[in-house]
Motif scaffolding. Structure first.
Motif, short mmCIF file in Angstrom:
data_model
loop_
_atom_site.label_atom_id
_atom_site.label_comp_id
_atom_site.label_asym_id
_atom_site.label_seq_id
_atom_site.Cartn_x
_atom_site.Cartn_y
_atom_site.Cartn_z
N ALA A 109 0.82 -1.21 0.00
CA ALA A 109 0.00 0.00 0.00
C ALA A 109 0.86 1.27 0.00
N GLY A 110 2.04 1.21 0.63
CA GLY A 110 2.87 2.41 0.75
C GLY A 110 3.45 2.88 -0.56
N VAL A 111 3.91 1.94 -1.40
CA VAL A 111 4.51 2.33 -2.68
C VAL A 111 3.48 2.97 -3.61
N PRO A 112 2.29 2.36 -3.84
CA PRO A 112 1.30 3.04 -4.69
C PRO A 112 0.86 4.40 -4.13
N LEU A 113 0.70 4.50 -2.81
CA LEU A 113 0.31 5.79 -2.23
C LEU A 113 1.40 6.84 -2.45
N VAL A 115 3.61 6.89 -4.92
CA VAL A 115 3.60 7.24 -6.35
C VAL A 115 2.43 8.17 -6.65
N LEU A 116 1.25 7.87 -6.09
CA LEU A 116 0.07 8.72 -6.32
C LEU A 116 0.31 10.13 -5.80
N ALA A 117 0.91 10.24 -4.61
CA ALA A 117 1.17 11.57 -4.05
C ALA A 117 2.17 12.34 -4.90
N ALA A 118 3.17 11.64 -5.45
CA ALA A 118 4.16 12.32 -6.28
C ALA A 118 3.55 12.79 -7.59
N VAL A 119 2.70 11.96 -8.20
CA VAL A 119 2.07 12.33 -9.47
C VAL A 119 1.09 13.49 -9.27
N ARG A 120 0.35 13.47 -8.14
CA ARG A 120 -0.62 14.53 -7.85
C ARG A 120 -0.05 15.55 -6.87
N ARG A 121 1.19 15.88 -7.04
CA ARG A 121 1.89 16.78 -6.13
C ARG A 121 1.19 18.14 -6.03
N ASP A 126 -2.34 14.77 -2.67
CA ASP A 126 -1.00 14.78 -2.07
C ASP A 126 -1.07 15.18 -0.60
N ARG A 127 -1.82 16.21 -0.29
CA ARG A 127 -1.92 16.63 1.12
C ARG A 127 -2.59 15.56 1.97
N GLY A 128 -3.59 14.86 1.40
CA GLY A 128 -4.23 13.79 2.15
C GLY A 128 -3.28 12.64 2.45
N VAL A 129 -2.46 12.25 1.47
CA VAL A 129 -1.50 11.17 1.67
C VAL A 129 -0.44 11.58 2.68
N VAL A 130 0.05 12.81 2.57
CA VAL A 130 1.04 13.30 3.53
C VAL A 130 0.45 13.33 4.94
N GLY A 131 -0.81 13.74 5.05
CA GLY A 131 -1.47 13.73 6.36
C GLY A 131 -1.57 12.32 6.93
N LEU A 132 -1.82 11.33 6.06
CA LEU A 132 -1.86 9.94 6.50
C LEU A 132 -0.51 9.49 7.05
N THR A 133 0.57 9.91 6.39
CA THR A 133 1.90 9.52 6.87
C THR A 133 2.18 10.15 8.23
N VAL A 134 1.74 11.38 8.44
CA VAL A 134 1.96 12.02 9.74
C VAL A 134 1.22 11.27 10.84
N VAL A 135 -0.03 10.88 10.56
CA VAL A 135 -0.80 10.11 11.55
C VAL A 135 -0.14 8.77 11.81
N GLY A 136 0.32 8.11 10.74
CA GLY A 136 0.94 6.80 10.89
C GLY A 136 2.21 6.84 11.70
N VAL A 137 3.05 7.83 11.47
CA VAL A 137 4.30 7.94 12.22
C VAL A 137 4.03 8.32 13.66
N SER A 138 3.00 9.12 13.91
CA SER A 138 2.74 9.63 15.25
C SER A 138 2.03 8.62 16.14
N ILE A 193 8.99 7.99 1.82
CA ILE A 193 10.22 7.84 1.06
C ILE A 193 9.92 7.63 -0.42
N THR A 194 8.87 6.88 -0.74
CA THR A 194 8.49 6.68 -2.14
C THR A 194 8.11 8.00 -2.79
N ARG A 195 7.33 8.79 -2.08
CA ARG A 195 6.92 10.09 -2.62
C ARG A 195 8.14 10.96 -2.90
N THR A 196 9.06 11.05 -1.93
CA THR A 196 10.24 11.89 -2.10
C THR A 196 11.10 11.42 -3.27
#
Length: 312
Positions: A109-113, A115-121, A126-138, A193-196
């Motif tokens: 799930a992480g790699v497609p998300l 890639v999607l965030a990078a394509v829809r930068r 993109d903001r929704g996916v980045v928000g998900l990563t913040v919640v996941g790390v926290s 990391i995939t997005r970056t």
């Protein structure tokens, strides 16, 4: 390859020495650590000294322990008297299944998300996916586990609340919630990391030229962009294994799973040093071997890495 294997053996030797020294870093004498709360009689003390080679110098003790460990003999539990390898063998299946399940979820799930965030930068996606990563790390794994347990096991009753299940299908059903709780932090790391990596690759000229020639976007993403972003993604996959193995300790306790995490907690609570040494040594070996495998795969994914090392 020879230097890489030599470095691996050296690292494993250092780790084994550090793990063996656990008994001697604990407060009190080794005999007191092994005895725990049991009464100490002269006969029992003599038996412990002979069984754990406490009557020989420290380095000789370490060599004897290491020689047995190489032959898959990790000694006997100081509490139950069972062979440590047998106790680990009874529990390793649940942990391996749970960690593998969580790894597939995190990377799948992480790699497609990412890639999607990078394509829809710079869009809402993109903001929704980045928000998900913040919640996941926290969110710690045990907190996520308690929330999932309450919502989907207690309230909705969709999944079992405890136990590993029996059989492949039943085990998948029982371990879905623990795997999701364990995978969320790792998924956030892989996505970030995939997005970056993909953002950097998508800005390269060869990607723009491919799109200008009319190559379909999906083909450009898979064959050109994602392939060139695989090295940092594989690095994240190696870190994911470490996160999952350490996270199993809390997740298995939350869901009452009889895995290595629970065995490690029992060994710490009981001050069962031989069992603790065996479990920690196994986890360290798995982490080292996974990172070695990823290091080897680097040269297959990107031959420039092997060429650069040869030139150096």
């Amino acid at each position: 390859m020879g230097r890489r294997l030599a470095a691996l053996l050296g690292l494993l030797l250092v780790l084994s020495f550090a793990i063996f020294s656990l008994m001697y870093l604990a407060p009190g004498s080794p005999e007191q650590v092994l005895l725990g709360t049991r009464p100490a009689s002269p006969e029992l003390l003599a038996s412990l000294r002979h069984q754990f080679h406490l009557d020989v110098p420290f380095l000789e003790r370490y060599w004897l322990w290491l020689s047995d460990a190489v032959r898959f003999d990790l000694g006997s539990s100081a509490r139950s008297g069972r062979a440590v390898t047998s106790m680990i063998g009874d529990r390793i299946g649940v942990t391996a299944f749970l960690a593998g399940y969580a790894f597939v979820v995190a990377v799948g799930a992480g790699v497609p998300l990412g890639v999607l965030a990078a394509v829809r930068r710079r869009t809402g996606v993109d903001r929704g996916v980045v928000g998900l990563t913040v919640v996941g790390v926290s969110a710690p794994a045990f907190v996520t586990g308690v929330v999932l347990l309450y919502l989907f096991a207690v309230t909705l009753g969709w999944f079992p609340s405890y136990g590993p299940g029996s059989g492949v299908a039943d085990r998948f059903w029982h371990l879905t919630l623990p795997a999701l709780a364990l995978a969320l932090t790792a998924l956030a790391l892989v996505t970030k990391i995939t997005r970056t990596a993909m953002v950097g690759v998508l800005e390269q000229d060869y990607v723009g030229f491919a799109l200008a020639r009319g190559v379909p976007l999906r083909r450009v993403l898979v064959r050109h962009a994602l392939r060139n972003a695989l090295v940092p993604i594989m690095t994240a996959a190696g870190a994911v294994v470490t996160i999952l193995l350490t996270g199993t300790i809390l997740v298995e306790s939350t869901f009452s799973l009889p895995g290595l995490g629970g065995l490690l907690v029992d060994a710490v609570n009981d001050k069962d040093v031989p069992l603790l040494q065996g479990v920690v040594l196994l986890l360290a070996i798995v982490i080292v071997l996974v990172n070695l495998a990823i290091d080897i795969l680097y040269t297959r994914v990107d031959p420039r890495i092997a060429y650069g090392r040869s030139a150096a």
